[in-house]
Scaffold this motif. Structure first.
Motif, PDB file in Angstrom:
ATOM      1  N   CYS A  32       0.844  -1.194   0.000  1.00  0.00           N
ATOM      2  CA  CYS A  32       0.000   0.000   0.000  1.00  0.00           C
ATOM      3  C   CYS A  32       0.878   1.242   0.000  1.00  0.00           C
ATOM      4  N   ALA A  33       0.244   2.408  -0.114  1.00  0.00           N
ATOM      5  CA  ALA A  33       0.965   3.677  -0.048  1.00  0.00           C
ATOM      6  C   ALA A  33       1.109   4.175   1.385  1.00  0.00           C
ATOM      7  N   ASP A  34       0.157   3.818   2.252  1.00  0.00           N
ATOM      8  CA  ASP A  34       0.138   4.323   3.620  1.00  0.00           C
ATOM      9  C   ASP A  34      -0.166   3.190   4.604  1.00  0.00           C
ATOM     10  N   ILE A 127     -14.116  -2.195  -1.356  1.00  0.00           N
ATOM     11  CA  ILE A 127     -12.749  -1.796  -1.669  1.00  0.00           C
ATOM     12  C   ILE A 127     -12.191  -1.069  -0.445  1.00  0.00           C
ATOM     13  N   ASP A 128     -11.018  -1.506   0.041  1.00  0.00           N
ATOM     14  CA  ASP A 128     -10.435  -0.848   1.197  1.00  0.00           C
ATOM     15  C   ASP A 128      -9.873   0.524   0.789  1.00  0.00           C
ATOM     16  N   PRO A 129      -9.460   1.356   1.751  1.00  0.00           N
ATOM     17  CA  PRO A 129      -8.987   2.696   1.413  1.00  0.00           C
ATOM     18  C   PRO A 129      -7.768   2.739   0.486  1.00  0.00           C
ATOM     19  N   ALA A 130      -7.022   1.647   0.386  1.00  0.00           N
ATOM     20  CA  ALA A 130      -5.865   1.605  -0.517  1.00  0.00           C
ATOM     21  C   ALA A 130      -6.223   1.046  -1.887  1.00  0.00           C
ATOM     22  N   GLY A 131      -7.481   0.630  -2.083  1.00  0.00           N
ATOM     23  CA  GLY A 131      -7.903   0.127  -3.386  1.00  0.00           C
ATOM     24  C   GLY A 131      -7.944  -1.376  -3.520  1.00  0.00           C
ATOM     25  N   HIS A 132      -7.697  -2.130  -2.436  1.00  0.00           N
ATOM     26  CA  HIS A 132      -7.748  -3.589  -2.483  1.00  0.00           C
ATOM     27  C   HIS A 132      -9.183  -4.070  -2.291  1.00  0.00           C
TER      28      HIS A 132
END
Length: 141
Positions: A32-34, A127-132
């Motif tokens: 993820c990014a974060d 979809i989770d906050p990271a796009g998964h």
């Protein structure tokens, strides 16, 4: 596994000898990014405690004794193209819930989003906050 993940993962002991495998799952790590934000999202979703968190990596402990979840920062991370019906994905997590409608509402309140494309009636894809993508399924389904 990143160096931080390797240092933070709890050893699970030697694998029992059997005919089906020789390794045991140490941890599932999600890129993820974060990692701080994504660990907070899944920690709230699952009710799991944070074992480690820094700007590069976070780990949530499984209170039932199973494998923990890790979240690792990836430079240039881009979400998977799940939101299209023919979009690809690298992985997804599925969770059992007692009440699908209530669990969906709580996940959305935590920051998940709901794609328009759904595969079926018994599994709700979010979809989770990271796009998964991840799925919620009623325990009695």
């Amino acid at each position: 596994m990143t160096d931080v993940a390797a240092e933070q993962a709890t050893p699970v002991g030697p694998a029992e000898q059997n005919d089906t495998g020789f390794a045991r799952l140490a941890m599932v790590t999600i890129d993820c990014a974060d990692p701080v934000a994504l660990a907070a999202f899944y920690g709230a979703l699952l009710g799991w405690e944070t074992r480690h968190v820094d700007e590069r990596f976070a780990i949530l402990d499984n209170p039932e004794g199973g494998s923990p979840l890790g979240f690792g920062r990836v430079s240039g991370y881009r979400p998977e193209p799940w939101t299209e019906p023919d979009g690809g994905k690298h992985f997804h997590l599925d969770f059992y819930v007692d009440d699908l409608e209530a669990a969906t509402a709580r996940a959305l309140a935590l920051g998940a989003t709901e794609p328009t494309h759904q595969h079926g009636r018994t599994l709700k894809v979010l979809i989770d906050p990271a796009g998964h993508p991840f799925g919620l399924a009623p325990l009695d389904a």
